[in-house]
Design an enzyme around this catalytic site. Structure first.
Site, PDB file in Angstrom:
ATOM      1  CB  ILE A 195     116.165  84.909 113.463  1.00  0.00           C
ATOM      2  CG1 ILE A 195     114.984  85.820 113.107  1.00  0.00           C
ATOM      3  CG2 ILE A 195     115.733  83.451 113.482  1.00  0.00           C
ATOM      4  CD1 ILE A 195     115.368  87.256 112.859  1.00  0.00           C
ATOM      5  CB  SER A 206     117.935  74.610 120.127  1.00  0.00           C
ATOM      6  OG  SER A 206     119.090  75.026 119.413  1.00  0.00           O
ATOM      7  CE  LYS A 243     113.763  86.853 106.498  1.00  0.00           C
ATOM      8  NZ  LYS A 243     115.066  86.763 105.827  1.00  0.00           N
ATOM      9  CG  ASP A 270     118.007  84.849 104.736  1.00  0.00           C
ATOM     10  OD1 ASP A 270     117.189  83.961 105.011  1.00  0.00           O
ATOM     11  OD2 ASP A 270     118.437  85.668 105.582  1.00  0.00           O
TER      12      ASP A 270
END
Length: 309
Positions: A15, A37, A91, A169
């Site tokens: 994403i 990351s 989200k 999701d």
């Protein structure tokens, strides 16, 4: 003159690469300076393996965008807020409602912005649909949000673990639109959750809801659908049928297509985040997540065959 805020992105997965990084590159209000990351790096910025290393090395960063899975996001967001950074949450905002409420209190106590994002609310059809429905009587709402999990979450195990939401999701995107366009609230009456025998979260779900005036609001979510996604919402009213198609890319009212602005969901999110920081305010709407939480509370669990990636 528009202020330019320095930004760090935490979690460089699908994403982030598909949506966040291009939107940030196109933004006039943010400058990406660092990323964190465990397994990936971004070119032309400073990269770290974890948020603590980033925050210690980058004290001048103004804001953090969290693109990690929802499990564990509370701890990351709390660290960023306690370090004085404004925080944007992909989200769903966190793994449960209590964590979101706690983060909101921390942000408020420190005079910081917390932005719980719902990118589908910024789809081109949503604002015109909301405006048209205002003042009209809603009679029924039917949502069908179906796609292939192997396409959208290839090899991702976190979606099947507690807090990963499973089919909710993507389904929560539909719920974010429904709660945005309806003039009244939505209440869950019951649900059926279809759960693979080797998973903790559902691969399909049916929701039975009503708005506060009693109009039926139903939703069908399925991750076993393909090859073409079905992301549709139909709202029957006393003035005709309003249909949102392709996740918000198309709008049809009483059989007539409505001209829409070009698609720019994530660019609009970063514009909103910039405005919130500039205004010293927050935007934390948990209604979509509350409906999902209620579905797990009220839902009847039905076991199905094991999921094979």
């Amino acid at each position: 003159m528009t202020s330019v805020f320095s930004l760090a992105v935490i979690g460089i997965g699908k994403i982030a690469r598909d949506q966040h990084l291009p939107a940030i590159a196109d933004s006039s209000g943010f400058r990406l300076v660092a990323c964190a990351s465990q397994h990936a790096e971004v070119q032309d910025v400073r990269n770290y393996r974890d948020i603590d290393s980033l925050l210690n090395a980058e004290p001048e960063v103004d804001a953090v965008s969290l693109c990690t899975p929802p499990q564990g996001r509370y701890a990351l967001a709390r660290r960023a807020l306690e370090a004085g950074k404004h925080v944007m949450l992909e989200k769903p905002p966190s793994a449960n409602l209590g964590e979101v409420n706690a983060l909101q209190e921390i942000a408020r106590a420190n005079g910081l912005t917390l932005f719980a994002t719902w990118h589908s609310r910024y789809a081109s059809a949503v604002a015109p649909a909301r405006a048209w429905l205002s003042g009209r009587q809603v009679q029924t709402v039917r949502t069908r949000w179906k796609e292939d999990v192997r396409r959208w979450h290839p090899g991702q195990q976190w979606i099947w673990e507690p807090g990963g939401l499973g089919v909710f999701d993507p389904g929560i995107n539909a719920l974010s639109i429904v709660t945005e366009i309806l003039p009244d609230g939505v209440l869950l009456r019951g649900a059926q959750l279809v759960v693979p025998r080797n998973a903790h979260t559902p691969i399909a779900a049916d929701l039975d809801c009503i708005d506060t005036n009693g109009a039926p609001v139903t939703a069908e979510f399925d991750w076993r659908h393909g090859p073409v996604e079905q992301w549709d919402i139909d709202v029957e009213t006393n003035a005709g049928l309003l249909s949102i198609r392709e996740g918000g890319k198309r709008l049809v009212i009483s059989g007539e297509p409505v001209p829409l602005e070009p698609e720019r969901e994530y660019r609009a999110l970063y514009e909103r985040f910039h405005a919130l920081i500039s205004e010293h305010s927050q935007d934390v709407d948990v209604r979509p997540l509350r409906l999902v939480a209620d579905a797990f509370l009220l839902g009847r669990r039905v076991e199905t065959e094991a999921f094979v990636p």
